[in-house]
Design an enzyme around this catalytic site. Sequence first.
Site, PDB file in Angstrom:
ATOM      1  N   LYS A 179       0.804  -1.282   0.072  1.00 10.90           N
ATOM      2  CA  LYS A 179       0.027  -0.075  -0.002  1.00 10.90           C
ATOM      3  C   LYS A 179       0.863   1.118  -0.062  1.00 10.90           C
ATOM      4  CE  LYS A 179      -2.289   2.419   3.230  1.00 10.90           C
ATOM      5  NZ  LYS A 179      -1.791   3.941   2.490  1.00 10.90           N
ATOM      6  N   GLY A 232       6.665   3.438   9.556  1.00 10.51           N
ATOM      7  CA  GLY A 232       5.480   4.509   9.499  1.00 10.51           C
ATOM      8  C   GLY A 232       5.657   5.161  11.058  1.00 10.51           C
ATOM      9  N   GLU A 254       9.195  -0.776  11.254  1.00  6.60           N
ATOM     10  CA  GLU A 254      10.358   0.447  11.062  1.00  6.60           C
ATOM     11  C   GLU A 254       9.531   1.674  11.686  1.00  6.60           C
ATOM     12  OE1 GLU A 254      13.440   0.485  10.462  1.00  6.60           O
ATOM     13  OE2 GLU A 254      13.896  -1.631   9.502  1.00  6.60           O
ATOM     14  N   CYS A 288      13.158   9.751   9.027  1.00  9.85           N
ATOM     15  CA  CYS A 288      12.903   8.935  10.261  1.00  9.85           C
ATOM     16  C   CYS A 288      14.173   9.028  11.245  1.00  9.85           C
ATOM     17  CB  CYS A 288      12.549   7.373  10.153  1.00  9.85           C
ATOM     18  SG  CYS A 288      13.672   6.688   8.954  1.00  9.85           S
ATOM     19  N   GLU A 385       9.212  12.882  18.411  1.00 10.27           N
ATOM     20  CA  GLU A 385       9.450  13.240  17.003  1.00 10.27           C
ATOM     21  C   GLU A 385       8.535  14.304  16.452  1.00 10.27           C
ATOM     22  OE1 GLU A 385       8.229  10.185  14.217  1.00 10.27           O
ATOM     23  OE2 GLU A 385      10.384  10.197  13.359  1.00 10.27           O
TER      24      GLU A 385
HETATM   25  P1  NAD Z   1       1.918   7.036   9.158  1.00 12.47           P
HETATM   26  O1  NAD Z   1       2.089   6.134  10.291  1.00 12.47           O
HETATM   27  O2  NAD Z   1       0.766   8.032   9.404  1.00 12.47           O
HETATM   28  O3  NAD Z   1       1.693   6.227   8.007  1.00 12.47           O
HETATM   29  C1  NAD Z   1       2.350   5.368   7.423  1.00 12.47           C
HETATM   30  C2  NAD Z   1       1.571   4.312   6.668  1.00 12.47           C
HETATM   31  O4  NAD Z   1       0.709   3.855   7.198  1.00 12.47           O
HETATM   32  C3  NAD Z   1       0.824   5.292   5.272  1.00 12.47           C
HETATM   33  O5  NAD Z   1       0.582   4.378   4.336  1.00 12.47           O
HETATM   34  C4  NAD Z   1      -0.613   4.959   6.210  1.00 12.47           C
HETATM   35  O6  NAD Z   1      -1.604   5.130   4.975  1.00 12.47           O
HETATM   36  C5  NAD Z   1      -0.658   3.907   6.946  1.00 12.47           C
HETATM   37  N1  NAD Z   1      -1.586   4.090   8.058  1.00 12.47           N
HETATM   38  C6  NAD Z   1      -2.187   4.827   8.625  1.00 12.47           C
HETATM   39  N2  NAD Z   1      -3.112   4.394   9.595  1.00 12.47           N
HETATM   40  C7  NAD Z   1      -2.995   2.929   9.436  1.00 12.47           C
HETATM   41  C8  NAD Z   1      -3.854   1.859  10.109  1.00 12.47           C
HETATM   42  N3  NAD Z   1      -4.637   2.000  10.978  1.00 12.47           N
HETATM   43  N4  NAD Z   1      -3.746   0.567   9.395  1.00 12.47           N
HETATM   44  C9  NAD Z   1      -2.764   0.374   8.483  1.00 12.47           C
HETATM   45  N5  NAD Z   1      -2.085   1.332   7.993  1.00 12.47           N
HETATM   46  C10 NAD Z   1      -2.146   2.353   8.395  1.00 12.47           C
HETATM   47  O7  NAD Z   1       3.493   7.538   9.172  1.00 12.47           O
HETATM   48  P2  NAD Z   1       3.829   8.648   8.011  1.00 12.47           P
HETATM   49  O8  NAD Z   1       3.429  10.180   8.766  1.00 12.47           O
HETATM   50  O9  NAD Z   1       3.356   8.532   6.814  1.00 12.47           O
HETATM   51  O10 NAD Z   1       5.405   8.707   8.161  1.00 12.47           O
HETATM   52  C11 NAD Z   1       6.017   9.184   8.968  1.00 12.47           C
HETATM   53  C12 NAD Z   1       6.492   8.327  10.149  1.00 12.47           C
HETATM   54  O11 NAD Z   1       7.229   7.140   9.680  1.00 12.47           O
HETATM   55  C13 NAD Z   1       7.641   9.005  11.032  1.00 12.47           C
HETATM   56  O12 NAD Z   1       7.045   8.508  12.317  1.00 12.47           O
HETATM   57  C14 NAD Z   1       8.730   8.393  10.507  1.00 12.47           C
HETATM   58  O13 NAD Z   1      10.095   8.437  11.663  1.00 12.47           O
HETATM   59  C15 NAD Z   1       8.544   6.911  10.160  1.00 12.47           C
HETATM   60  N6  NAD Z   1       9.341   6.281   9.455  1.00 12.47           N
HETATM   61  C16 NAD Z   1      10.146   5.337   9.716  1.00 12.47           C
HETATM   62  C17 NAD Z   1      11.294   4.788   8.968  1.00 12.47           C
HETATM   63  C18 NAD Z   1      12.131   3.652   9.154  1.00 12.47           C
HETATM   64  O14 NAD Z   1      12.727   3.116   8.504  1.00 12.47           O
HETATM   65  N7  NAD Z   1      12.175   3.551  10.640  1.00 12.47           N
HETATM   66  C19 NAD Z   1      11.424   5.490   7.643  1.00 12.47           C
HETATM   67  C20 NAD Z   1      10.635   6.325   7.302  1.00 12.47           C
HETATM   68  C21 NAD Z   1       9.767   6.887   8.121  1.00 12.47           C
END
Ligand code: NAD
Length: 491
Positions: A179, A232, A254, A288, A385
């Site tokens: 997704k 995420g 992650e 991240c 964060e």
């Molecule tokens: P987010 O958690 O809001 O969304 C990430 C993904 O999850 C999106 O595709 C979203 O549609 C999906 N999502 C949201 N709610 C969901 C649910 N209830 N069930 C299943 N999927 C769902 O994060 P974001 O704002 O898109 O990204 C930023 C975050 O990601 C920051 O916290 C960042 O540190 C983290 N991040 C981590 C890494 C890593 O490798 N550790 C890399 C990049 C970003």
Amino acid sequence: MAHQIKDYWQNYIDGKWVDGDAGGRIEIENPATATKLCEIAEARASDVDKAVAAARRAFESRVLSDMRPSARGQLMQDISRHFTEMADEIALAECLDNGKSLAGGKNEALAAARYFSYYGGAADKLEGKMIPLGAGYVDYTIPAPFGVSAQIVPWNFPLQIAARSVACAIATGNTVVLKSPEISPLSVAMLAEACDRAGVPAGCVNVICGYGQDAGAAMVSHNDIDHIVFTGSLATGRSILHAAAERVIPSVMELGGKSAGIVYADADLEQAASSTATGIFSHAGQVCSAQSRLIVHRSVHDEVVDRLAEKAKALTIGPGIDGCDLGPLISAPQRDKVEGFALAGSQSGANAVTGGRRVADLPGHFMQPTVFTGVTPDMTIAQEEIFGPVIAVLPFDDDEEAIQIANGTDFGLVAGVYTKDLDRAHQTADRLTAGQIFVNEWFAGGVETPFGGTKRSGYGREKGQEALLNYVQTKNVAIKLGSGAGGRPGG
Ligand code: NAD
């Protein structure tokens, strides 16, 4: 100069480009101009069902897992080549729907190419082992794929994060439903395009776009997935883990970070300031592993802060397409959130040496690069964060205090040390609680180096050879040779 991107994008299920079942569309915005860019088909639960069914059929057909591993590797090299060929298109998409510069967007494409070539090269090198059981027995292990891997990626580096997970899955014979992030999905749609052009068999890689609470939640609670890779936020990771727990699905998590770089007094201060600026201002801090805390020895505090503030003030702010250094935040709510953190920082007594507010005279979602001094470890800006170009600077007096401050958050993704003393670098690296430690260069490392969190930053590792182990489960085959009577007690 006008830049064209197609008006409407579809999902990719079972080798075909399709609309959403319900006919819905998601509007995609250009964050640098706050104007509509295009639309993408909205996947909902019924589309998730179709994508998972396609991935299941492809897995059960064994089209990938029975393929000679070297051929699977070759297929992945072909995907890699398509990413390289599509690099300019991908760069433009990342620039327009994500706010990156063209160079930053191209880097996404080349990183994706590199992931597929790296893991393509590993596809025929993942070996089981022979276990000696004595005369009359042969025993060996097989690194077996899980089945259907459900993968969810965030918007900040959507393509390279998707590429690292999909490449591992394909190299090991899993099939994928991926997704894309609803807020910046275009380059991930191009991953489907690269797979399609390379001739990946139908159903092996399915790419859908939908809202997290709808399509995302439907995916991770689906009865027919075998594996979850989530990248995420911590909050979303937690909710996904609840769904995974229901069906006991193995997961790679992650999550976020609040990563600290420690500057010792003996460091090359220009190198430390420059690397810190890269660490926090790259992609406007929406990384991240951003260096969002600077823990600096009191004796060099003012000099490092001056150098860092100077670099922050020198950044040109504006659309990446115009070659500016600091692009927009991804959305108005994200900009409001980041500005809210900065205002709270000032209210709690921290001092914004530079920045602290949104950029009011640009139409997009820009935030000033912000350096806070006078920060104490308990402040929100030192703990949470922020995911924007905001750094908290904390002074320290002795090494032990520096390590305590660095380790004193819920997160543990990466950390850094700036020093010319190799002993000190090793000792500090040993004491820091994080999945990756950078010495004298933030973001050192690469596709080859394992990456992932400790504590609330998650678990499992992506990148490097080690990541492949998250995509296989060991199957043991114990064979009794001949027809001798009896057996040995089992365990
Ligand atoms: P987010 O958690 O809001 O969304 C990430 C993904 O999850 C999106 O595709 C979203 O549609 C999906 N999502 C949201 N709610 C969901 C649910 N209830 N069930 C299943 N999927 C769902 O994060 P974001 O704002 O898109 O990204 C930023 C975050 O990601 C920051 O916290 C960042 O540190 C983290 N991040 C981590 C890494 C890593 O490798 N550790 C890399 C990049 C970003």
